[in-house]
Write a protein that holds these residues in place. Structure first.
Motif, PDB file in Angstrom:
ATOM      1  N   ASP A 403     -34.922  -1.106   7.600  1.00 62.45           N
ATOM      2  CA  ASP A 403     -33.808  -1.734   8.309  1.00 62.45           C
ATOM      3  C   ASP A 403     -33.428  -3.070   7.671  1.00 62.45           C
ATOM      4  N   TYR A 406     -31.333  -2.352   4.533  1.00 65.56           N
ATOM      5  CA  TYR A 406     -29.944  -1.984   4.832  1.00 65.56           C
ATOM      6  C   TYR A 406     -29.158  -3.161   5.414  1.00 65.56           C
ATOM      7  N   ALA A 410     -25.674  -4.734   3.912  1.00 65.51           N
ATOM      8  CA  ALA A 410     -24.512  -5.172   4.697  1.00 65.51           C
ATOM      9  C   ALA A 410     -24.126  -6.600   4.318  1.00 65.51           C
ATOM     10  N   ILE A 427     -18.537  -0.134   6.520  1.00 67.87           N
ATOM     11  CA  ILE A 427     -19.682   0.424   7.234  1.00 67.87           C
ATOM     12  C   ILE A 427     -20.686  -0.705   7.464  1.00 67.87           C
ATOM     13  N   ASP A 428     -21.037  -0.937   8.704  1.00 67.00           N
ATOM     14  CA  ASP A 428     -21.961  -2.018   9.037  1.00 67.00           C
ATOM     15  C   ASP A 428     -23.400  -1.491   9.029  1.00 67.00           C
ATOM     16  N   TYR A 429     -24.077  -1.674   7.908  1.00 67.28           N
ATOM     17  CA  TYR A 429     -25.452  -1.185   7.765  1.00 67.28           C
ATOM     18  C   TYR A 429     -26.463  -2.050   8.508  1.00 67.28           C
ATOM     19  N   TRP A 434     -25.046   2.697  11.920  1.00 68.06           N
ATOM     20  CA  TRP A 434     -24.119   2.313  10.862  1.00 68.06           C
ATOM     21  C   TRP A 434     -22.652   2.552  11.265  1.00 68.06           C
TER      22      TRP A 434
END
Length: 444
Positions: A403, A406, A410, A427-429, A434
């Protein structure tokens, strides 16, 4: 060269070849270079790599063999005089050129000739023609690539298919055409908008969008009264796993983000091979090994972006500068060893003149450009990445690590969006699931 579907299929299926009536390989040395001449063929092998096969006479057997068996010091860059340039005349009389060619020869004794073989990175030819009022660009990229199609293509059987993405940006008219096994990019513009190296920025932007390093097999650049045609080696053995993409780009509704990214990237990046693309390329290459191995590269790339593009945000503020000046006066008056005194003063000097990525990030948090949670996760990942792997880590701890990675992806894209002033979907990782959101620039 006529780039009809039959010709394109040859490039994509790795069956393209050029028979040449005369090929000349010249050593890159000023005096008395080795020269190989004769007929031969330039062709794609089964992997898509350009190969040269030349049938040459033996002119100076001692000199040529000494070059072939020359010793090269390990760990050192090989000097230019070990490479050759190529000029080849094909059956139609067209001249092709290439550079930095490593030659290997196959000689059987006794013999008066030899077979020269080599890989070619690319070959190039210059074509003349009538003066045009626009510049044109053609790029052929092997493989299946998703694009947001908004126009149809008519088929010979009377049907049609939605496979074209057509838009205009930066005074350039674009058409991306998706076929079963390749992507064809056509562009045209006024003479001062589509320069010879603009295609590199287009490929950089497309690489970031798709998460893949885009390797074209053909690039044809038409500039006023001439055209430069390049045919390139493309190999399927090159590791090219998809890096997480910044936004969706497969449906017609994604066209706005797709075209917006091209517009902003090409306007913001003055010339190809920018530091921004270099940082993306760094994390993409690390991603090829594994997501875990990419964590250090990701942390360092974000730090590099901050130092390069947000330098002023990371500089010390007035308060700490004043405190540092007072500290230097006190240290100078201390009765301590000169070595430790110099080290303390040097540390304060470095603090005042160097950008602090951490300080810059938290300044962006105060300015509303980033969330504190995202900045905190980068700091944790940056610290963790320099420590050894914990091979006995439990699944929950490992999930937390994933996490964090990722979340930093972002952050990486958010910094990229701020730099180029992108304002489309993303895309909000950093959030579970997401989700897709709208990115909007915030004014300080």
């Amino acid at each position: 060269m006529n780039f009809n579907l039959e010709t394109i299929e040859k490039f994509i299926s790795n069956t393209f070849e050029i028979d040449c009536i005369d090929i000349c390989l010249t050593q890159k040395i000023e005096k008395e270079p080795i020269v190989y001449t004769g007929p031969g063929t330039i062709y794609q092998d089964e992997h898509g790599v350009l190969q040269l096969k030349l049938y040459s006479k033996i002119n100076d057997i001692k000199k040529e063999l000494s070059h072939q068996f020359k010793h090269h010091a390990p760990g050192k860059i090989i000097a230019d005089d070990n490479y050759f340039t190529l000029k080849a005349i094909d059956m139609s009389g067209k001249e092709w050129v290439a550079d930095n060619i490593w030659v290997s020869a196959n000689v059987s004794f006794p013999a008066s000739g030899q077979v020269i073989k080599s890989r070619l990175r690319e070959i190039e030819t210059k074509e003349g023609g009538a003066t045009t009022e626009k510049n044109y660009l053609l790029i052929i990229v092997p493989g299946k690539h998703e694009i947001p199609c908004n126009e149809k293509e008519d088929l010979p059987n009377g049907g049609c298919r939605l496979n074209r993405s057509v838009f205009s940006t930066n005074n350039i008219e674009f058409e991306f055409r998706k076929l079963d096994n390749c992507l064809i990019i056509d562009a045209n513009s006024a003479l001062d908008c589509l320069k010879e190296d603009t295609y590199i920025k287009i490929l950089e932007a497309l690489s970031i969008i798709t998460g893949l390093i885009i390797h074209p097999v053909v690039v044809k650049n038409t500039q006023q009264d001439h055209a430069i045609l390049k045919i390139k080696s493309v190999t399927n053995s090159y590791s090219n796993k998809k890096f997480p993409i910044p936004f969706k780009h497969s449906t017609p509704g994604d066209l706005q983000s797709f075209s917006c990214f091209f517009e902003k990237y090409m306007a913001a990046i003055d010339s190809p091979f920018s530091d921004l693309f270099g940082f993306w390329h760094k994390v993409n290459r690390a991603w090829q090994v594994s997501i875990v191995n990419s964590s250090l590269s990701m942390g360092v790339a974000i730090e590099g972006i901050i130092r390069t593009y947000f330098e002023k945000l990371g500089l010390p503020d007035k308060e700490i500068t004043q405190q540092a000046d007072k500290a230097k006066l006190k240290i100078n008056n201390l009765d301590i060893g000169e070595r430790i005194k110099e080290r303390l003063l040097s540390s304060i000097g470095d603090l005042l003149k160097n950008t602090s990525p951490k300080g810059a990030l938290y300044q962006m948090v105060q300015d509303g450009l980033l969330s504190k949670e995202v900045a905190d996760e980068w700091l944790k990942l940056r610290n963790k990445s320099v420590h050894p792997d914990k091979l006995n880590e439990d699944p929950r701890a490992f999930q937390k690590y994933i996490d964090q990675i990722y979340t930093c992806i972002a952050l990486f894209y958010r910094l990229l969006f701020i730099i180029i002033k992108y304002d489309g979907n993303y895309i909000d990782y950093s959030e579970n699931g997401w989700p897709e959101k709208k990115f909007q620039q915030k004014n300080k």
